[in-house]
Design a protein around this motif. Structure first.
Motif, short mmCIF file in Angstrom:
data_model
loop_
_atom_site.label_atom_id
_atom_site.label_comp_id
_atom_site.label_asym_id
_atom_site.label_seq_id
_atom_site.Cartn_x
_atom_site.Cartn_y
_atom_site.Cartn_z
N VAL A 111 0.85 -1.20 0.00
CA VAL A 111 0.00 0.00 0.00
C VAL A 111 0.88 1.24 0.00
O VAL A 111 0.62 2.19 -0.76
CB VAL A 111 -0.98 -0.02 1.20
N LEU A 112 1.91 1.25 0.82
CA LEU A 112 2.80 2.41 0.85
C LEU A 112 3.55 2.56 -0.46
O LEU A 112 3.78 3.68 -0.94
CB LEU A 112 3.79 2.31 2.02
N LEU A 144 4.96 2.59 11.03
CA LEU A 144 3.86 1.62 11.01
C LEU A 144 4.36 0.18 11.02
O LEU A 144 3.78 -0.67 11.68
CB LEU A 144 2.98 1.87 9.78
N GLY A 145 5.44 -0.09 10.27
CA GLY A 145 5.95 -1.45 10.19
C GLY A 145 6.64 -1.90 11.45
O GLY A 145 6.20 -2.83 12.14
N PRO A 186 9.24 8.95 4.08
CA PRO A 186 9.98 7.70 4.24
C PRO A 186 9.98 7.18 5.67
O PRO A 186 10.32 6.04 5.93
CB PRO A 186 11.40 8.06 3.77
N LEU A 187 9.57 8.01 6.62
CA LEU A 187 9.49 7.58 8.01
C LEU A 187 8.20 6.84 8.32
O LEU A 187 8.08 6.21 9.37
CB LEU A 187 9.61 8.79 8.94
N LEU A 188 7.23 6.89 7.40
CA LEU A 188 5.95 6.23 7.65
C LEU A 188 6.08 4.71 7.70
O LEU A 188 5.46 4.06 8.55
CB LEU A 188 4.95 6.64 6.57
#
Length: 128
Positions: free
Chosen positions: A40-41, A56-57, A50-52
């Motif tokens: 999805v990302l 989340l992971g 790029p920090l998302l």
């Protein structure tokens, strides 16, 4: 929710000699969600920070899964004289986790393909 002890006996056998189904299930589901998140990302939110992904992971899904318990469960099985069950658990967890990631990726890719298709003809739309 179902620790390897306590009230889990209502769902499946628990205790020191029990196979750790709960840990296996949580890790497989977490890996499935990691596959979904990754695709999805990558496909839908390519411009996201790029920090998302690490937030989340590693943060959220890393807190959801329990791979440290996985190794502790395997150690417990070895110590209880069940080396065959311990090795089976180690292999099964890795296989289920990798399959979960692949299934999560495949689900997102499949959903994106279906979404891009024209609902009347089944053909891809121009520019997709």
């Amino acid at each position: 929710m179902w620790p390897n002890g306590g009230d889990a006996y209502l769902v499946w056998r628990t205790g020191a000699a029990a196979f750790p189904w709960t840990t296996l299930l949580i890790n497989a589901v977490g890996c499935f969600l990691m596959g979904v998140l990754t695709m999805v990302l990558k496909k839908r939110f390519a411009g996201a920070s790029p920090l998302l992904s690490p937030l989340l992971g590693t943060g959220v899904l890393g807190g959801f899964t329990t791979f440290s318990t996985y190794t502790d469960d395997a150690r417990r099985l070895f110590e209880n004289g069940q080396p065959g069950t311990a090795v089976a658990y180690l292999v099964l967890t890795v296989g289920a986790s990798m399959s979960g990631v692949l299934l999560g990726v495949a689900c997102v890719v499949g959903m994106l393909r279906v979404r891009r298709a024209d609902p009347y003809t089944g053909q891809r739309r121009k520019g997709s």
